[in-house]
Design an enzyme around this catalytic site. Structure first.
Site, PDB file in Angstrom:
ATOM      1  N   ALA A  95      62.057  21.572  10.644  1.00  0.00           N
ATOM      2  CA  ALA A  95      61.747  22.883  10.073  1.00  0.00           C
ATOM      3  C   ALA A  95      62.700  23.283   8.948  1.00  0.00           C
ATOM      4  O   ALA A  95      62.414  24.195   8.188  1.00  0.00           O
ATOM      5  CB  ALA A  95      61.779  23.949  11.172  1.00  0.00           C
ATOM      6  N   LYS A  96      63.849  22.632   8.890  1.00  0.00           N
ATOM      7  CA  LYS A  96      64.859  22.875   7.852  1.00  0.00           C
ATOM      8  C   LYS A  96      65.152  24.359   7.680  1.00  0.00           C
ATOM      9  O   LYS A  96      65.181  24.889   6.570  1.00  0.00           O
ATOM     10  CB  LYS A  96      64.434  22.233   6.534  1.00  0.00           C
ATOM     11  CG  LYS A  96      64.278  20.713   6.637  1.00  0.00           C
ATOM     12  CD  LYS A  96      63.831  20.105   5.332  1.00  0.00           C
ATOM     13  CE  LYS A  96      63.691  18.593   5.452  1.00  0.00           C
ATOM     14  NZ  LYS A  96      62.550  18.196   6.315  1.00  0.00           N
ATOM     15  N   ARG A  97      65.405  25.028   8.800  1.00  0.00           N
ATOM     16  CA  ARG A  97      65.721  26.446   8.765  1.00  0.00           C
ATOM     17  C   ARG A  97      67.198  26.662   8.417  1.00  0.00           C
ATOM     18  O   ARG A  97      67.970  25.723   8.293  1.00  0.00           O
ATOM     19  CB  ARG A  97      65.399  27.090  10.115  1.00  0.00           C
ATOM     20  CG  ARG A  97      63.918  27.041  10.508  1.00  0.00           C
ATOM     21  CD  ARG A  97      63.031  27.743   9.483  1.00  0.00           C
ATOM     22  NE  ARG A  97      61.719  28.079  10.011  1.00  0.00           N
ATOM     23  CZ  ARG A  97      60.588  27.449   9.729  1.00  0.00           C
ATOM     24  NH1 ARG A  97      60.617  26.413   8.909  1.00  0.00           N
ATOM     25  NH2 ARG A  97      59.439  27.830  10.236  1.00  0.00           N
TER      26      ARG A  97
END
Length: 270
Positions: A95-97
């Site tokens: 998700a590369k949050r």
């Protein structure tokens, strides 16, 4: 899942393969488009055909968010299916949050509590207080973007700041964060030559390594420089496996591609 449990699965299966579930409705077999939920139908078939060959699955959430509520429901059904049918498999929410603390807390709850993923990818650019909210969850893992496989990685990640490349500063600094034992790191397979230096900084951490296959990364080079005494690697392949065929044999073709990689891994482990 603990890293000890993950390592046990690697040894049991002679595999450290992670399969990326990046579902594009323009690329899946056309006969699936008549299904009530074509995304989940595709994922289920891939999982059923390959689960014995890998130790992890990594859905990239962008490929689900792009289809709105239906896509998010398909993601939910996919992780529920994995957790119910194959709880021994490690799951990664790609998700590369990464945001200010209270927002990161909500992102962490979304992926760890609601969807029950084992891990989530996180961008480190905003620093300590954007990452530590993910690290408080027991037996959950935060996979920090360290050195990525895209061409733009050279824009910032390898720049020298105060005498040291920025990605090395990220690695060094992250070790000082609270609950840093829950960190893993993303290192692109196309950056295999950097792995020797990375292992000097984080010798014991698991590395998620995308880019083997369609992006041109070399498995042998990654293992030569990146493997540690506990293996410490999750090698991800997405397009090279799941889109091996667009015909009705797509799941069998995916299994063959996964087995090809698994057999290479078995040889390396032996």
């Amino acid at each position: 899942m603990t890293t000890q449990q993950l390592t046990a699965q690697i040894k049991k299966k002679n595999s450290f393969l992670c399969i990326g579930l990046d579902v594009d409705l323009d690329k899946i077999p056309k006969h699936l488009l008549s299904e009530e939920d074509p995304i989940f139908a595709f994922n289920k078939a891939i999982i059923d055909a390959t689960h014995h060959l890998c130790v992890a699955y990594k859905p990239n959430t962008a490929f689900y968010e792009a289809y709105g509520l239906k896509g998010w429901k398909a993601l939910e059904k996919t992780i529920l299916y994995l957790n119910e049918k194959h709880p021994e498999l490690f799951t990664v929410a790609d998700a590369k949050r990464g945001d200010i603390g209270n927002t990161s807390t909500m992102y962490a709850k979304a992926f760890f509590d609601d969807l029950a993923f084992d891990s989530v990818t996180v961008a480190p650019y905003m620093g300590k207080d954007s990452v530590e909210p993910f690290l408080v969850f027991d037996n959950k893992h935060t996979i920090l973007l360290a050195l990525t496989s895209n061409q733009g990685a050279f824009d910032f990640q390898t720049k020298t700041v105060d005498g040291q490349e920025l990605y090395k500063q990220v690695l060094e600094t992250s070790k000082t964060w609270k609950n840093a034992q829950n960190l893993m790191y993303v290192v692109g397979a196309t950056k295999a030559e950097y792995l020797r230096d990375i292992r000097q900084i984080i010798p014991d951490s698991f590395l998620l390594v995308p880019g083997v296959g369609a992006q041109g990364g070399n498995l042998q080079d990654v293992c030569k420089y990146g493997m540690n005494d506990s293996v410490g690697l999750l090698i991800n392949s997405s397009r090279g496996i799941i889109y091996a065929s667009q015909g009705e044999d797509f799941a069998q073709a995916a299994a063959q591609k996964a087995e090809d990689l698994q057999q290479q891994m078995k040889a390396i482990l032996s």
